[in-house]
Design a protein around this motif. Structure first.
Motif, PDB file in Angstrom:
ATOM      1  N   PRO A 546       0.818  -1.222   0.000  1.00 47.67           N
ATOM      2  CA  PRO A 546       0.000   0.000   0.000  1.00 47.67           C
ATOM      3  C   PRO A 546       0.850   1.270   0.000  1.00 47.67           C
ATOM      4  O   PRO A 546       0.470   2.269  -0.613  1.00 47.67           O
ATOM      5  CB  PRO A 546      -0.813  -0.141   1.295  1.00 47.67           C
ATOM      6  CG  PRO A 546      -0.923  -1.611   1.512  1.00 47.67           C
ATOM      7  CD  PRO A 546       0.392  -2.168   1.042  1.00 47.67           C
ATOM      8  N   GLN A 674      -8.320   4.992  -1.612  1.00 48.91           N
ATOM      9  CA  GLN A 674      -7.223   4.614  -0.734  1.00 48.91           C
ATOM     10  C   GLN A 674      -6.346   3.567  -1.427  1.00 48.91           C
ATOM     11  O   GLN A 674      -6.853   2.699  -2.147  1.00 48.91           O
ATOM     12  CB  GLN A 674      -7.749   4.027   0.583  1.00 48.91           C
ATOM     13  CG  GLN A 674      -8.650   4.962   1.373  1.00 48.91           C
ATOM     14  CD  GLN A 674      -7.890   6.149   1.939  1.00 48.91           C
ATOM     15  OE1 GLN A 674      -6.691   6.050   2.233  1.00 48.91           O
ATOM     16  NE2 GLN A 674      -8.565   7.282   2.086  1.00 48.91           N
ATOM     17  N   GLU A 676      -4.952   1.113  -0.122  1.00 50.38           N
ATOM     18  CA  GLU A 676      -5.274  -0.215   0.389  1.00 50.38           C
ATOM     19  C   GLU A 676      -6.317  -0.917  -0.481  1.00 50.38           C
ATOM     20  O   GLU A 676      -6.314  -2.151  -0.588  1.00 50.38           O
ATOM     21  CB  GLU A 676      -5.790  -0.124   1.835  1.00 50.38           C
ATOM     22  CG  GLU A 676      -4.711   0.155   2.873  1.00 50.38           C
ATOM     23  CD  GLU A 676      -4.313   1.627   2.921  1.00 50.38           C
ATOM     24  OE1 GLU A 676      -3.376   1.958   3.650  1.00 50.38           O
ATOM     25  OE2 GLU A 676      -4.969   2.436   2.220  1.00 50.38           O
TER      26      GLU A 676
END
Length: 691
Positions: A546, A674, A676
């Motif tokens: 990430p 994001q 992630e």
């Protein structure tokens, strides 16, 4: 008489002095009972007059040097065909040969019975099998009372089938002696006579053939030359190339045809095209096509480097090797000539990631030939890239010298050379050379590795090891044991993997038996290396994180975009600042090499330029940036790769290439808020790809 099973078993037995029966059954596809029966036939045929008998003792078969030499002699003897009992497959090929060569004669069931020495029922069944095979190639086996049996269909396809049949039989099936039987029976020019004639013209016109390709050409031309006049072809427009008649290959073809008084107008152009697809390309010999092929070679290398993330150090060596393969490959594809690669499936299995990358590399070039590039051709090119991607250093020790003999061409010989250097770092290697060069080397070597068993190798009285150009881990394991037992340490003995498996199975449940067995082989071959270094390499989700994914980023120009994409790798200590500067300087010198497809760039440099740890960053730009690629600008997605020396990133690159063909991947990159989310998608998707 001997048969195909006995021949297959003899061929396998000559490769080693000691054989485990269970290994033989796995390698030959024969049952233990069939092995025993074939041994009886071999003993009757070869052993009866020589005072020896092969037997199975303690589930093993042991051959001494004398027996091995006799087997090689039998397998190399063309008169062997006279006492050979063909199986159904071989009879079918022989029937096609008869129909092809005697196409201007009346052929009946009686002719086939007399030729093959079998009954009418057998011939009828063989003709049915041949009919089914030919239908797949759009060729018909026709019959009329007036004309008898004959081949009907496109003459190109009829010739193509013969070429493919000879290539396959001379490489994988090793049954060229059947063609020798036909030559002798029909009083045609012998292979040696034809070879002597061709040698004159190859020297005169500077034509080079790999040893085995020349043999295939000789056999095919012997059967084809009669048909060139009897069944002329209507030339495709592709053959009307003005440049073709100016090439040495055309003059070579014309000289051969003049020798046999063949004046058919289409024959020389047809033969020229065929020779272009067989002969070795040499960039030092300038011809009309040199510039075109060279441009193609350089574009393929550049695209391969871009997609794989590998940057070649010695570019001239890479260009020279690929040119030698790509020139004939270009003409095989252009003229739709037979492409047969018996190692195709093995290459895909052993070099799966690299095969996929080469396949992706070649996709844009398929449009040149108006049809997809066959996997057999991709596999050939994969062999070349596999040898070029090797980073092993030359070994300086000269305790023992090993000679590598490979008559199959630079692709397989390069692979063998690289593999053997890795397996036996204490040996110094000569070659690869062709069989004809052995005598010139005299006693300058201690042992021989060869990809093809040949009686001439055993006459050297040196240890001979027959190896596959593409070796599995179990084959490497067995070879190490054989070599070290014979010439290295006589007390050396590798642990038996099958015994280890038996012990583990007695005390534990094994979920992945094949995987465990392979990993044990790899560990025992490379005991000084960690086991994790011998797997297929990390996936895409394992080389990114990430923290390495950046979304909705702004950049003013391509240089800033590269610096921006490399920043997370620098922050994590995976690269140095020099790596970033090298990528930018390379782009300034070579242009936008890193733009690999629409809107996608893959900047990277060589490991030596500052890679500290394998990794890849993913950057999505807010606004697309022009990198200078006419075909794929502007760029919105930048994948910055830091690859280490051992090429373990290739598995991840294969996964990336697949993702770049999936519209959903781009949607995730555009809509995710994001990093992630993107990483989660990568983890889920690549796990499915691995399955």
């Amino acid at each position: 008489m001997t048969d195909e099973r006995s021949r297959k078993l003899m061929k396998r037995l000559v490769e080693r002095s000691v054989h485990e029966v269970n290994e033989l059954t796995a390698q030959t596809g024969l049952t233990k009972r069939q092995v025993e029966y074939s041994l009886e036939k071999i003993n009757e045929y070869v052993g009866a007059d020589n005072g020896w008998k092969l037997v199975i003792e303690n589930n093993r078969i042991i051959l001494n040097d004398q027996v091995r030499e006799q087997f090689i002699s039998v397998l190399s003897d063309r008169s062997y065909a006279k006492q050979y009992l063909m199986n159904a497959f071989e009879r079918t090929n022989y029937l096609y040969l008869l129909l092809f060569y005697c196409g201007d004669e009346y052929l009946s069931i009686s002719h086939f019975i007399e030729e093959l020495g079998v009954g009418k029922t057998t011939i009828i069944n063989d003709l049915k099998n041949l009919t089914l095979q030919l239908e797949k190639e759009n060729i018909q086996l026709a019959y009329t009372r007036k004309n008898g049996y004959y081949l009907s269909g496109d003459e190109y396809q009829i010739r193509y089938y013969l070429m493919k049949m000879i290539i396959w039989d001379s490489t994988e099936n090793n049954t060229s002696f059947i063609y020798d039987r036909f030559i002798e029976r029909h009083h045609i020019e012998t292979v040696e006579t034809m070879r002597q004639l061709l040698e004159q013209y190859t020297k005169k016109y500077s034509i080079s053939f790999v040893e085995n390709r020349l043999t295939e050409f000789i056999y095919t031309f012997i059967f084809l030359k009669k048909r060139l006049s009897d069944f002329p072809v209507k030339l495709n427009d592709k053959y009307q190339l003005p440049a073709l008649t100016a090439m040495n290959e055309y003059q070579f073809s014309r000289s051969i045809l003049d020798h046999f008084a063949i004046n058919e107008a289409s024959a020389a152009l047809y033969l020229c095209a065929w020779i272009l697809g067989l002969s070795v390309g040499r960039e030092t010999i300038h011809s009309k096509d040199t510039e075109t092929i060279m441009i193609l070679v350089k574009r393929i290398i550049l695209r391969f480097e871009t997609i794989s993330g590998i940057r070649f150090n010695n570019r001239e060596v890479v260009i020279r090797q690929l040119y030698s393969h790509l020139r004939p490959a270009y003409y095989r594809l252009f003229f739709k000539l037979p492409i047969v690669n018996p190692l195709h499936e093995k290459i895909k299995s052993e070099y799966g990631e690299l095969f996929n990358i080469v396949e992706e590399t070649l996709k844009p070039f398929a449009s040149l030939f108006e049809h997809p590039i066959p996997e057999d051709e991709i596999a050939f090119l994969t062999m070349h890239f596999a040898s070029l991607c090797s980073t092993f250093d030359d070994c300086l020790t000269t305790q023992k010298v090993a000679l590598i003999v490979c008559p199959n061409g630079i692709g397989s010989s390069s692979i063998v050379y690289t593999e053997l250097k890795t397996l036996f770092p204490e040996l110094s290697f000569l070659g690869p050379v062709e069989t004809s060069e052995i005598e010139q080397l005299s006693n300058s070597y201690d042992l021989i590795f060869s990809t093809v068993p040949n009686i001439r190798l055993f006459y050297t009285k040196k240890p001979v090891y027959i190896v596959s150009p593409i070796m599995t881990t179990s084959e490497k394991y067995r070879l190490i044991s054989d070599v070290y037992t014979q010439i290295g340490n006589f007390n050396f003995k590798l642990p038996a993997v099958d015994k280890i498996m038996e012990i583990v199975e007695r005390h534990a449940a094994i979920n992945q038996s094949a995987g465990l067995e392979k990993e044990l082989y790899e560990y025992l071959i490379n005991q000084n290396e960690a086991v994790e270094e011998t797997d297929d390499g990390p996936g895409l989700q394992e080389i990114t994180a990430p923290e390495l994914i950046q979304l909705n980023m702004s950049a003013k120009n391509w240089e800033q975009a590269i610096r921006l994409s490399a920043a997370p790798l620098l922050k994590q200590g995976r690269i140095t600042r020099n790596y970033i500067e090298t990528m930018i300087e390379t782009a300034k010198k070579e242009g936008p090499y890193m733009v690999i497809s629409k809107q996608v760039a893959l900047p990277h440099a060589r490991p030596m330029d500052g890679v500290l740890q394998l990794g890849m960053s993913i950057t999505v730009l807010k606004e697309p940036i022009v990198f200078g690629s006419k075909e794929n600008d502007p760029v919105k997605y930048v994948f910055c790769l830091a690859a280490t020396e051992n090429n373990r990133h290739l598995n991840a690159m294969v996964e990336l290439v697949r993702l770049l063909e999936d519209p959903e991947f781009y949607s995730i990159l555009e809509t995710s808020q994001q990093s992630e989310e993107v990483f989660g998608y990568l983890s889920q998707t690549t796990a499915l790809l691995e399955k």
